[in-house]
Design an enzyme around this catalytic site. Structure first.
Site, PDB file in Angstrom:
ATOM      1  N   HIS A  14       0.546  -1.030   0.193  1.00  0.00           N
ATOM      2  CA  HIS A  14      -0.358   0.176  -0.169  1.00  0.00           C
ATOM      3  C   HIS A  14       1.168   1.193  -0.168  1.00  0.00           C
ATOM      4  CE1 HIS A  14       0.255  -0.435   4.456  1.00  0.00           C
ATOM      5  NE2 HIS A  14       0.269   1.103   4.365  1.00  0.00           N
ATOM      6  N   ASP A  25      -0.170  -7.295   1.600  1.00  0.00           N
ATOM      7  CA  ASP A  25       0.643  -6.109   1.466  1.00  0.00           C
ATOM      8  C   ASP A  25       2.045  -6.117   1.668  1.00  0.00           C
ATOM      9  OD1 ASP A  25       0.052  -3.486   1.125  1.00  0.00           O
ATOM     10  OD2 ASP A  25       0.540  -3.887   4.044  1.00  0.00           O
ATOM     11  N   SER A  42       4.980   2.782   7.775  1.00  0.00           N
ATOM     12  CA  SER A  42       4.382   1.456   7.572  1.00  0.00           C
ATOM     13  C   SER A  42       5.400   0.929   6.068  1.00  0.00           C
ATOM     14  CB  SER A  42       3.082   1.421   6.549  1.00  0.00           C
ATOM     15  OG  SER A  42       2.035   1.737   6.681  1.00  0.00           O
TER      16      SER A  42
END
Length: 451
Positions: free
Chosen positions: A104, A134, A208
């Site tokens: 993402h 992911d 992230s």
């Protein structure tokens, strides 16, 4: 003011005066405990990632009508807008410049810029990306890169100290510490394959793709998400275990994509009640509730009621663990299963099959099917259960619609060959001069000839 209050007031005034002018670096000749030496070795392997891209804007179809635009003298509206994203990444292979991050973070990016810990800024390209876990791998070209050492995430225990390194809110490289709060977290709607490490080390937007490391500076996870009603950190963050991330990374580096396998069974968790019903002394494992016809499981000899306890030497204690173990194998790989059946423990070897894709573009099969999308649909016949292959989408005015196909049509056969999967639909449709489709429509059926 009573006597106790008087003494507290005096002590509060004297306390600052009792502090030494400079805190010591050591006590009795021993250095004070600090994470600084470990971080000095580790942080050069963690990078900041900035991406830019463009996304299509959804708008009312009325605004696209030329008559409507002329009548109301409406200006031309932008069809897309620019996007920006910030995240983190971890250098895994210094020689090839491979960086591990989240899908993402780089999804829909037209340009990816990587900033190293020493301030250098490099352009990056995508090696491969897997939205189901992911995980993504990007590549940079640069000298003097430093890779991070790996740990075995299967050795993690709840209570182990961990450190999160990343780029929260675009502030630049930031370090937070905490412990492993839980292991094997799933059901979080964060991806199809879930086995998250939960930690209370602060993880915020921008973290992230960053590193979760142990006290030796070894990578144990890739920071991925937080659980927060208000969008800020509340001490519940999640990271992808490094063993899972590197397994996906290897497939992305070698093949550019992940080719997942399937066993072909329906399963459920083994509860204490089911364990007693099956005569088991331990409620560990996964119960096979259905074996799909023609599947790798059927060919291997698995049966309904079998309890799967291990896959390739690793124990499985839940449906999620079995799904992860099989889903991370490639089609054609062998899975050695330890199975409990009728009081005996058996070893079953299954060759993993390819996962049936969710949809298929008709134009890739034949020009006559262009405009149709095929996938799994519920059978319209009330006497039939389960799902069949049918037309899930149909573009107006397309060759497939002009040929007579309708949305919801179920394809029973192609050129008199039964069709039960998208793979069979492709096999019987490609390179055929003409297509004779046997179609179920509602409670009726018909033949459709496409030349």
């Amino acid at each position: 003011m009573n006597r106790l209050s008087t003494w507290l007031a005096i002590l509060s005034l004297l306390a600052p005066l009792s502090l030494p002018a400079q805190l010591p670096d050591a006590v009795d000749g021993e250095p004070l405990p600090s994470l600084a030496p470990m971080l000095e070795r580790t942080t050069p392997a963690v990078v900041n990632i900035a991406t830019t891209g463009r996304v299509q804007l959804r708008e009312n179809p009325l605004f696209q009508d030329p008559f409507f635009q002329r009548f109301f003298d409406m200006p031309e509206r932008p069809r897309e807008r620019a996007t920006q994203s910030l995240g983190s990444g971890v250098i895994i292979d210094a020689e090839r410049g491979h960086i591990l991050t989240n899908h993402h973070v780089i999804a829909r990016a037209d340009e990816i810029r990587v900033t190293l810990a020493d301030g250098r800024e490099l352009s990056a390209s995508v090696v491969g990306s897997d939205p189901d876990t992911d995980v993504a791998v990007i590549r940079v070209e640069g000298n003097d890169l430093q890779a991070i050492p790996m740990a075995d995430s299967d050795e993690l225990r709840v209570g182990d100290f961990v450190v999160a390194i990343g780029n929260p809110f675009g502030l630049g490289q930031t370090v937070t510490s905490g412990i492993v709060s839980a292991l094997g977290r799933s059901g979080l709607d964060l991806g199809s394959y879930q086995d998250f490490i939960q930690t209370d080390a602060s993880i915020n937007p921008g973290n992230s793709g960053g590193a979760l490391v142990n006290l030796r500076g070894e990578l144990v996870g890739i920071n991925t998400a937080i659980l927060s009603p208000a969008g800020g950190n509340i001490g519940i963050g999640f990271a992808i275990p490094v063993n899972m991330a590197t397994s996906i990374m290897q497939q992305l580096v070698d093949h550019g994509e992940v080719s997942r396998g399937q066993l072909g069974v329906s399963i459920q968790d083994l509860t204490p009640q089911l364990a007693r019903a099956f005569g088991l002394d331990r409620d560990r494992g996964v119960v096979v509730t259905q074996v799909m016809p023609g599947s790798p499981a059927e060919r291997a000899g698995l049966q309904t009621g079998d309890v799967i306890r291990e896959v390739n030497g690793r124990s499985v204690q839940s449906s999620g663990e079995l799904r992860n173990a099989i889903g991370l194998l490639r089609s054609g790989d062998n899975a050695e299963l330890r199975v409990y059946r009728d009081g005996r423990t058996l070893t079953v070897n299954a060759e993993i099959g390819a996962v049936e894709r969710a949809s298929l573009d008709g134009g890739s099969l034949s020009p006559r099917l262009e405009g149709a999308t095929f996938g799994l649909v519920e059978s319209p016949d009330p006497r039939s259960d389960g799902q069949r292959i049918g037309v899930t989408e149909l573009r107006d005015g397309s060759p497939a619609q002009r040929a007579g196909l309708r949305r919801g049509d179920v394809i029973l056969s192609v050129n008199r060959q039964p069709v039960a999967s998208l793979t069979e639909l492709r096999q019987h449709s490609e390179e055929a001069r003409e297509l004779l489709l046997h179609i179920q429509r509602g409670r009726g059926a018909l033949f459709l000839l496409l030349r």
